[in-house]
Design a protein around this motif. Sequence first.
Motif, PDB file in Angstrom:
ATOM      1  N   TYR A  74       0.882  -1.165   0.000  1.00 53.03           N
ATOM      2  CA  TYR A  74       0.000   0.000   0.000  1.00 53.03           C
ATOM      3  C   TYR A  74       0.918   1.212   0.000  1.00 53.03           C
ATOM      4  O   TYR A  74       1.344   1.672   1.062  1.00 53.03           O
ATOM      5  N   ASN A  75       1.289   1.662  -1.188  1.00 56.08           N
ATOM      6  CA  ASN A  75       2.354   2.670  -1.277  1.00 56.08           C
ATOM      7  C   ASN A  75       2.006   3.845  -2.174  1.00 56.08           C
ATOM      8  O   ASN A  75       1.255   3.704  -3.129  1.00 56.08           O
ATOM      9  N   ASN A  76       2.634   4.952  -1.878  1.00 52.42           N
ATOM     10  CA  ASN A  76       2.668   6.086  -2.802  1.00 52.42           C
ATOM     11  C   ASN A  76       4.086   6.186  -3.329  1.00 52.42           C
ATOM     12  O   ASN A  76       5.029   6.423  -2.553  1.00 52.42           O
ATOM     13  N   PHE A  77       4.229   5.981  -4.608  1.00 52.72           N
ATOM     14  CA  PHE A  77       5.532   6.121  -5.275  1.00 52.72           C
ATOM     15  C   PHE A  77       5.187   6.339  -6.736  1.00 52.72           C
ATOM     16  O   PHE A  77       5.139   5.398  -7.527  1.00 52.72           O
ATOM     17  N   TYR A  78       4.892   7.620  -7.058  1.00 50.65           N
ATOM     18  CA  TYR A  78       4.292   7.938  -8.357  1.00 50.65           C
ATOM     19  C   TYR A  78       5.181   7.563  -9.544  1.00 50.65           C
ATOM     20  O   TYR A  78       4.687   7.406 -10.649  1.00 50.65           O
ATOM     21  N   GLU A  79       6.474   7.418  -9.293  1.00 45.82           N
ATOM     22  CA  GLU A  79       7.363   6.971 -10.378  1.00 45.82           C
ATOM     23  C   GLU A  79       6.988   5.561 -10.840  1.00 45.82           C
ATOM     24  O   GLU A  79       7.403   5.112 -11.907  1.00 45.82           O
TER      25      GLU A  79
HETATM   26  N1  MTE Z   1       9.093   9.727  -3.027  1.00 46.23           N
HETATM   27  C1  MTE Z   1       9.114   9.664  -4.368  1.00 46.23           C
HETATM   28  N2  MTE Z   1      10.307   9.674  -5.011  1.00 46.23           N
HETATM   29  N3  MTE Z   1       7.973   9.560  -5.110  1.00 46.23           N
HETATM   30  C2  MTE Z   1       6.745   9.569  -4.515  1.00 46.23           C
HETATM   31  O1  MTE Z   1       5.717   9.509  -5.227  1.00 46.23           O
HETATM   32  N4  MTE Z   1       5.486   9.664  -2.421  1.00 46.23           N
HETATM   33  C3  MTE Z   1       5.487  10.235  -1.078  1.00 46.23           C
HETATM   34  C4  MTE Z   1       6.664   9.735  -0.239  1.00 46.23           C
HETATM   35  N5  MTE Z   1       7.897   9.753  -1.013  1.00 46.23           N
HETATM   36  C5  MTE Z   1       6.671   9.648  -3.094  1.00 46.23           C
HETATM   37  C6  MTE Z   1       7.900   9.712  -2.378  1.00 46.23           C
HETATM   38  C7  MTE Z   1       4.222   9.982  -0.377  1.00 46.23           C
HETATM   39  S1  MTE Z   1       2.856  10.822  -0.962  1.00 46.23           S
HETATM   40  C8  MTE Z   1       4.141   9.142   0.706  1.00 46.23           C
HETATM   41  S2  MTE Z   1       2.705   9.046   1.620  1.00 46.23           S
HETATM   42  C9  MTE Z   1       5.287   8.316   1.115  1.00 46.23           C
HETATM   43  O2  MTE Z   1       6.385   8.426   0.206  1.00 46.23           O
HETATM   44  C10 MTE Z   1       4.861   6.861   1.184  1.00 46.23           C
HETATM   45  O3  MTE Z   1       5.919   6.038   1.620  1.00 46.23           O
HETATM   46  P1  MTE Z   1       5.662   4.461   1.787  1.00 46.23           P
HETATM   47  O4  MTE Z   1       4.996   3.994   0.523  1.00 46.23           O
HETATM   48  O5  MTE Z   1       6.992   3.842   2.000  1.00 46.23           O
HETATM   49  O6  MTE Z   1       4.756   4.292   2.968  1.00 46.23           O
END
Ligand code: MTE
Length: 312
Positions: A74-79
């Motif tokens: 369950y992650n946010n990592f838009y790349e």
């Molecule tokens: N770092 C990068 N390079 N790209 C991203 O999209 N998303 C951020 C952050 N760091 C993000 C990022 C967001 S919105 C969140 S909530 C957290 O990473 C999520 O980290 P997790 O997936 O390890 O819990």
Amino acid sequence: MLIHRPADIPPSEITPPEIYRGRREFIRAAGGLVLAGGLGLQAEHAAATKLAGTRPGPYGTSEELTPWKDVTTYNNFYEFGTDKADPARTAGSLRPRPWAVQVDGLVKRPGSYDLDTLLRLAPLEDRIYRMRCVEGWSMVIPWVGYPLGELIRRVEPLGSAKYLEFTTLADRAQMPGVRTPVLDWPYTEGLRLDEAQHPLTLLAMGLYGETLANQNGAPVRIVVPWKYGFKSAKSIVRIRFVEKQPISSWMSAAPREYGFYSNVNPDVDHPRWSQAKERRIGEFSKRKTLMFNGYGEQVARLYSNLDLRKYF
Ligand code: MTE
């Protein structure tokens, strides 16, 4: 075999009890993956290496750890895509080695730090942190890392250095999401120098006692537990010391919604929703969000002269 660990050392002897409890959870979760046939994650996890010799760090919490499976799916990592499930599916293409982080700008000793150097720079600690996403969910995550201040000290910032700008990898070949202009690539974030030097701010290289899963920002990321999750930049390649406040990717994407500080604050709503409550992943009902995500005792003094409504 999913879990690589020297067979002769019981994990309870080399990891603190909270972590060990978490690992049991993690082992169960990994077992679940076999049943579920989560092939991508199996490959991912087989690639994880135990980080030996970590020691328990300060600021622990007795709150229950979020299971490894949730932390890694369950992650946010838009790349790697904008859906929470995308990174676990697609981040297998990220190559976390070889890796280097360029540290430059207003410092006396700029340099390039490869991963092995970073891993040896300071003692690795297990740090269990509450993390709160701006979208209204939260987790309790056992990171492995050491204070970013350890690195900052070594590069000797000049008197004119007031902020740090973090730049993360943006490689279309390894990161399918970078082919879509959902954000200004590369993802950038920033911290004030004193925030970056705060002992809570981590340079994290592991999770649940092992190297970071790709989807969590392998091989090295920032973790700032009193700010909304997006301030914790993943897979960083550059740290630049600057005089002016950096403009992060989220600030330039939606300046009305995302400010530079982004401290967890139940009293300041996001323009489109309230921040008063959160849902801990794995729980049904919502809980109250705490000011500074519960780390006020440690960090409130950093903001004593700041109107936190204006500087959100
Ligand atoms: N770092 C990068 N390079 N790209 C991203 O999209 N998303 C951020 C952050 N760091 C993000 C990022 C967001 S919105 C969140 S909530 C957290 O990473 C999520 O980290 P997790 O997936 O390890 O819990």
